[in-house]
Write a protein that holds these residues in place. Structure first.
Motif, PDB file in Angstrom:
ATOM      1  N   ILE A 170     -19.531 -29.297 -22.753  1.00 47.80           N
ATOM      2  CA  ILE A 170     -18.339 -28.715 -22.147  1.00 47.80           C
ATOM      3  C   ILE A 170     -18.585 -28.262 -20.704  1.00 47.80           C
ATOM      4  CG2 ILE A 170     -17.459 -27.967 -24.388  1.00 47.80           C
ATOM      5  CD1 ILE A 170     -18.343 -25.117 -23.684  1.00 47.80           C
ATOM      6  N   LYS A 171     -19.673 -28.715 -20.104  1.00 45.34           N
ATOM      7  CA  LYS A 171     -19.989 -28.261 -18.755  1.00 45.34           C
ATOM      8  C   LYS A 171     -18.936 -28.691 -17.736  1.00 45.34           C
ATOM      9  CE  LYS A 171     -23.170 -32.165 -18.028  1.00 45.34           C
ATOM     10  NZ  LYS A 171     -24.580 -32.541 -17.758  1.00 45.34           N
ATOM     11  N   SER A 172     -18.197 -29.786 -18.024  1.00 44.19           N
ATOM     12  CA  SER A 172     -17.122 -30.213 -17.128  1.00 44.19           C
ATOM     13  C   SER A 172     -15.815 -29.490 -17.416  1.00 44.19           C
ATOM     14  CB  SER A 172     -16.895 -31.722 -17.267  1.00 44.19           C
ATOM     15  OG  SER A 172     -16.387 -32.036 -18.554  1.00 44.19           O
ATOM     16  N   GLY A 173     -15.790 -28.722 -18.498  1.00 41.59           N
ATOM     17  CA  GLY A 173     -14.568 -28.030 -18.902  1.00 41.59           C
ATOM     18  C   GLY A 173     -14.812 -26.553 -19.088  1.00 41.59           C
ATOM     19  N   PRO A 231      -8.541 -28.243 -18.450  1.00 39.60           N
ATOM     20  CA  PRO A 231      -9.288 -29.269 -17.717  1.00 39.60           C
ATOM     21  C   PRO A 231     -10.640 -29.583 -18.361  1.00 39.60           C
ATOM     22  CG  PRO A 231      -9.405 -27.162 -16.579  1.00 39.60           C
ATOM     23  CD  PRO A 231      -8.423 -26.984 -17.693  1.00 39.60           C
ATOM     24  N   GLY A 232     -11.003 -30.866 -18.339  1.00 39.36           N
ATOM     25  CA  GLY A 232     -12.305 -31.281 -18.846  1.00 39.36           C
ATOM     26  C   GLY A 232     -12.396 -31.204 -20.359  1.00 39.36           C
ATOM     27  N   ILE A 233     -13.618 -31.330 -20.848  1.00 39.29           N
ATOM     28  CA  ILE A 233     -13.892 -31.217 -22.279  1.00 39.29           C
ATOM     29  C   ILE A 233     -14.125 -29.746 -22.607  1.00 39.29           C
ATOM     30  CG2 ILE A 233     -15.475 -31.856 -24.143  1.00 39.29           C
ATOM     31  CD1 ILE A 233     -16.071 -34.415 -22.519  1.00 39.29           C
ATOM     32  N   ARG A 234     -13.472 -29.265 -23.676  1.00 41.91           N
ATOM     33  CA  ARG A 234     -13.454 -27.834 -23.901  1.00 41.91           C
ATOM     34  C   ARG A 234     -13.768 -27.478 -25.347  1.00 41.91           C
ATOM     35  NH1 ARG A 234     -11.598 -25.896 -19.310  1.00 41.91           N
ATOM     36  NH2 ARG A 234     -11.532 -23.759 -20.106  1.00 41.91           N
ATOM     37  N   THR A 259      -9.805 -32.077 -25.654  1.00 38.42           N
ATOM     38  CA  THR A 259      -9.491 -32.797 -24.411  1.00 38.42           C
ATOM     39  C   THR A 259      -8.054 -32.584 -23.941  1.00 38.42           C
ATOM     40  OG1 THR A 259      -8.901 -34.786 -25.666  1.00 38.42           O
ATOM     41  CG2 THR A 259     -11.182 -34.605 -24.898  1.00 38.42           C
ATOM     42  N   HIS A 293     -16.070 -21.635 -17.797  1.00 35.32           N
ATOM     43  CA  HIS A 293     -14.664 -21.557 -17.382  1.00 35.32           C
ATOM     44  C   HIS A 293     -13.826 -21.121 -18.578  1.00 35.32           C
ATOM     45  CE1 HIS A 293     -10.600 -23.211 -16.602  1.00 35.32           C
ATOM     46  NE2 HIS A 293     -10.879 -23.015 -15.321  1.00 35.32           N
TER      47      HIS A 293
END
Length: 302
Positions: free
Chosen positions: A101-104, A41-44, A37, A133
């Motif tokens: 991790i789709k948001s990151g 950006p986001g969860i990775r 985190t 990403h």
């Protein structure tokens, strides 16, 4: 004489080489983190790679400096996932967590990930093909054709500027007396040339960039030697902020307070800790540095 004495190891070549562009046979991994985190950006999904040409005095991961093949990694070095992975094997592992991790996305850090630029290029290419990403967390210590190929598949670069020493003294002449302008080299063992080359390339090619800067308090006076100022220096901080303000590719600046959480690793590896006695940067001082940067840059400063 300075308390800091380092050797240089410039890694700038016109073409790739095993020394400066990567190590064949797969990606040599120190550890993996599936729910990062603080690395973009986001969860990775965060990949910590082995190998680094710098020897930063404030490094908190000395166990990432060397590259080890399978079976060679010392027991005190590395964590979950350590070993050698092909780019496809590593992607398969990442895809197990795709819903998380789709948001990151995926971040490669180290060590210095560009030491393994050749294999990293293929890994990032595979990630992009799956719609992930990609983020590169780098000191910019390595500069060659392999690095340029990595950047073709990189969505975000988090560039760590260890110190700023090109124009810092001219920024505040009143505080320049008696100082030498080689702080970057003294802190890391290399000049800032490759770091600057990368920043200029990112600007030229409009690659989104976050700047990271660790603020390190002075080495206390000891053994008859005076205190030695490191990066917690308003003159240099103003100069760095003014320098960064010229780059439209920079979307964020992160001020990272120096901490001592890596000292146990030095003890376990039998390496003397070079900043013994230097206190962690206080939260109040870190916030003051962020306010200083906001005087110059228009992007968020965190």
């Amino acid at each position: 004489m300075s308390m800091i004495e380092k050797e240089t190891s410039p890694l700038c070549t016109s073409k790739s080489s095993p020394q400066s562009g990567g190590v064949r046979g797969g990606l040599h991994i120190h550890s993996l983190e599936s729910f990062g985190t603080v690395d973009g950006p986001g969860i990775r999904f965060v990949v910590f790679l082995q190998g680094c040409p710098l020897r930063c005095l404030f490094c908190h991961n000395p166990d990432t400096w060397q590259i080890f093949r399978d079976g060679e990694l010392p027991p005190q070095s590395g964590g979950s996932g350590r070993g050698t992975w092909t780019p496809q094997e590593l992607l398969d592992e990442v895809l197990r967590y795709k819903s998380f991790i789709k948001s990151g996305g995926v971040t490669c850090t180290g060590g210095e990930p560009l030491v393994q630029a050749r294999e990293l290029t293929e890994f990032f290419r595979l990630c992009k093909a799956k719609g992930l990403h990609t983020c590169l967390d780098t000191s910019g210590a390595v500069w060659n054709d392999d690095v340029l190929r990595v950047l073709e598949h990189t969505d975000l670069v988090m560039l760590d500027i260890k110190a700023y020493d090109d124009d810092a003294l001219r920024y505040d002449n009143d505080n320049a007396a008696g100082r030498t302008d080689d702080l970057y080299k003294r802190l890391t063992g290399q000049s800032r040339a490759n770091n600057q080359r990368l920043l200029d390339y990112l600007e030229e090619h409009h690659i989104p960039t976050w700047i990271r800067h660790v603020v390190v308090p002075a080495i206390p006076a000891r053994d008859g030697r005076p205190a030695e100022v490191l990066t917690d220096d308003d003159s240099r901080l103003h100069a760095l902020a003014a320098h960064v303000a010229h780059y439209s590719c920079v979307e964020k600046v992160e001020i990272l307070p120096y901490h001592t959480m890596g000292t146990a690793k030095y003890e376990s590896l039998g390496i003397p800790y070079p900043l013994d006695g230097v206190p962690p940067l206080s939260a109040a001082r870190a916030e003051a540095v962020r306010a200083l940067f906001r005087q110059h840059v228009g992007c968020p400063v965190e």
